[in-house]
Design a protein around this motif. Structure first.
Motif, PDB file in Angstrom:
ATOM      1  N   ASP A  47       1.079  -1.033  -0.311  1.00 54.83           N
ATOM      2  CA  ASP A  47      -0.122   0.175   0.090  1.00 54.83           C
ATOM      3  C   ASP A  47       0.545   1.597  -0.094  1.00 54.83           C
ATOM      4  O   ASP A  47       0.582   2.553   0.321  1.00 54.83           O
ATOM      5  CB  ASP A  47      -0.727   0.167   0.983  1.00 54.83           C
ATOM      6  CG  ASP A  47      -1.976  -1.222   0.965  1.00 54.83           C
ATOM      7  OD1 ASP A  47      -1.670  -2.670   0.691  1.00 54.83           O
ATOM      8  OD2 ASP A  47      -2.853  -1.401   1.580  1.00 54.83           O
ATOM      9  N   THR A  49       2.040   4.217  -1.048  1.00 52.21           N
ATOM     10  CA  THR A  49       1.765   5.702  -1.478  1.00 52.21           C
ATOM     11  C   THR A  49       2.748   6.130  -1.467  1.00 52.21           C
ATOM     12  O   THR A  49       3.288   7.525  -0.769  1.00 52.21           O
ATOM     13  CB  THR A  49       0.728   6.091  -1.284  1.00 52.21           C
ATOM     14  OG1 THR A  49       0.381   6.642   0.284  1.00 52.21           O
ATOM     15  CG2 THR A  49      -0.762   4.586  -1.625  1.00 52.21           C
ATOM     16  N   THR A  55      -3.179  11.830   1.043  1.00 53.17           N
ATOM     17  CA  THR A  55      -4.106  11.046   1.040  1.00 53.17           C
ATOM     18  C   THR A  55      -5.225  10.704  -0.501  1.00 53.17           C
ATOM     19  O   THR A  55      -6.208  10.207  -0.372  1.00 53.17           O
ATOM     20  CB  THR A  55      -5.284  10.937   1.833  1.00 53.17           C
ATOM     21  OG1 THR A  55      -6.197  12.360   2.178  1.00 53.17           O
ATOM     22  CG2 THR A  55      -5.329  10.244   3.470  1.00 53.17           C
ATOM     23  N   ASP A  57      -3.463  10.885  -3.067  1.00 56.77           N
ATOM     24  CA  ASP A  57      -2.780   8.967  -4.543  1.00 56.77           C
ATOM     25  C   ASP A  57      -3.621   8.102  -4.692  1.00 56.77           C
ATOM     26  O   ASP A  57      -4.337   7.757  -4.315  1.00 56.77           O
ATOM     27  CB  ASP A  57      -1.682   8.758  -3.396  1.00 56.77           C
ATOM     28  CG  ASP A  57      -0.431   7.345  -4.425  1.00 56.77           C
ATOM     29  OD1 ASP A  57      -0.749   6.981  -4.702  1.00 56.77           O
ATOM     30  OD2 ASP A  57       1.046   7.859  -4.191  1.00 56.77           O
ATOM     31  N   TYR A  60      -3.568   4.629  -3.424  1.00 53.22           N
ATOM     32  CA  TYR A  60      -3.922   4.747  -2.513  1.00 53.22           C
ATOM     33  C   TYR A  60      -5.832   5.023  -2.318  1.00 53.22           C
ATOM     34  O   TYR A  60      -6.386   3.927  -1.155  1.00 53.22           O
ATOM     35  CB  TYR A  60      -3.947   6.116  -1.248  1.00 53.22           C
ATOM     36  CG  TYR A  60      -4.460   5.938  -0.284  1.00 53.22           C
ATOM     37  CD1 TYR A  60      -4.184   4.662   1.053  1.00 53.22           C
ATOM     38  CD2 TYR A  60      -5.315   6.596   0.173  1.00 53.22           C
ATOM     39  CE1 TYR A  60      -4.700   5.145   1.733  1.00 53.22           C
ATOM     40  CE2 TYR A  60      -5.625   6.611   2.209  1.00 53.22           C
ATOM     41  CZ  TYR A  60      -5.728   6.233   2.590  1.00 53.22           C
ATOM     42  OH  TYR A  60      -6.312   6.151   3.566  1.00 53.22           O
ATOM     43  N   THR A  63      -7.627   1.798  -4.361  1.00 53.09           N
ATOM     44  CA  THR A  63      -7.114   0.511  -3.081  1.00 53.09           C
ATOM     45  C   THR A  63      -8.143   0.782  -1.961  1.00 53.09           C
ATOM     46  O   THR A  63      -9.074  -0.446  -1.486  1.00 53.09           O
ATOM     47  CB  THR A  63      -5.611   0.579  -2.201  1.00 53.09           C
ATOM     48  OG1 THR A  63      -4.892   0.279  -2.909  1.00 53.09           O
ATOM     49  CG2 THR A  63      -5.897  -0.328  -1.114  1.00 53.09           C
ATOM     50  N   ARG A  64      -8.409   1.910  -1.414  1.00 50.97           N
ATOM     51  CA  ARG A  64     -10.101   2.275  -0.422  1.00 50.97           C
ATOM     52  C   ARG A  64     -10.853   1.886  -1.336  1.00 50.97           C
ATOM     53  O   ARG A  64     -11.768   1.809  -0.351  1.00 50.97           O
ATOM     54  CB  ARG A  64      -9.720   4.165   0.100  1.00 50.97           C
ATOM     55  CG  ARG A  64      -8.352   3.861   1.220  1.00 50.97           C
ATOM     56  CD  ARG A  64      -8.735   2.547   2.118  1.00 50.97           C
ATOM     57  NE  ARG A  64     -10.064   2.724   2.832  1.00 50.97           N
ATOM     58  CZ  ARG A  64     -10.578   1.671   3.105  1.00 50.97           C
ATOM     59  NH1 ARG A  64      -9.838   0.890   3.383  1.00 50.97           N
ATOM     60  NH2 ARG A  64     -12.216   1.880   4.226  1.00 50.97           N
TER      61      ARG A  64
END
Length: 147
Positions: A47, A49, A55, A57, A60, A63-64
Motif C-alpha cells: 500500500d 503511496t 490521501t 495518491d 491509495y 485501494t480504499r
C-alpha cells in the motif's frame, strides 16, 4: 415466466442472483483501476503511496474504494439472499440492490474520486448503504417474526 431449475430442483433466489453480474462487473472495474495505478507507478505490491500526495495518491484512493466495496457489498448481498429465501417480494429486493449498486458507484466515482476525496457521492453512498443494509435486515426480521 418459467425459469430453468437447479440441479436440486429449486430456484429460490432469482432477484439476488440477477444482481451478481452488475456488482461483479463493478468490482472487477475497481480491481483493474488498482492494477492500472500499480503498473503506472511501478508499485507492484503493498500500500506504499507517494507521501507528497497524502490521501490523494491515486493508488491509495483506488485501494480504499475497492476495500470499501468489499466491506459492504457481500454483507448486503447476504442480507438480500436471506430476505429472498424467506419469501420477500422480489421487486423490493431488486429496488434495494439496484439502489445499492448506484450508491456504491456514487460513493467512489462521485465521492472518493472527487477533488480531495470529498465529493457528495461519498456521504450519499455511505449513509445510503447503511439504510439499505438496515432495511434488508429489518425486512428479514419482519419476514421471520412468526418463527
Amino acid at each position: 415466466m418459467s425459469f430453468p431449475t437447479s440441479r436440486i430442483g429449486l430456484n429460490l433466489t432469482h432477484a439476488t442472483a440477477t444482481w451478481a453480474a452488475p456488482f461483479a462487473t463493478y468490482y472487477l472495474f475497481l480491481q483493474n483501476r488498482i492494477v492500472f495505478h500499480r503498473l503506472s507507478n511501478k508499485k507492484y505490491i503493498g500500500d506504499t503511496t507517494d507521501p507528497s500526495k497524502g490521501t490523494t495518491d491515486p493508488l491509495y484512493v483506488s485501494t480504499r474504494a475497492q476495500l470499501s466495496f468489499i466491506e459492504n457489498v457481500p454483507f448486503a448481498m447476504l442480507l438480500a439472499l436471506l430476505v429472498e429465501l424467506n419469501g420477500a417480494e422480489r421487486k423490493y429486493i431488486n429496488y434495494a440492490l439496484g439502489t445499492l449498486l448506484a450508491l456504491r458507484i456514487s460513493h467512489v466515482e462521485l465521492g472518493l474520486m472527487a477533488k480531495d476525496n470529498l465529493g457528495k457521492g461519498r456521504i450519499l453512498g455511505y449513509y445510503g448503504t447503511q439504510v439499505i443494509m438496515a432495511s434488508l435486515a429489518g425486512y428479514t426480521a419482519y419476514l421471520v417474526s412468526n418463527y
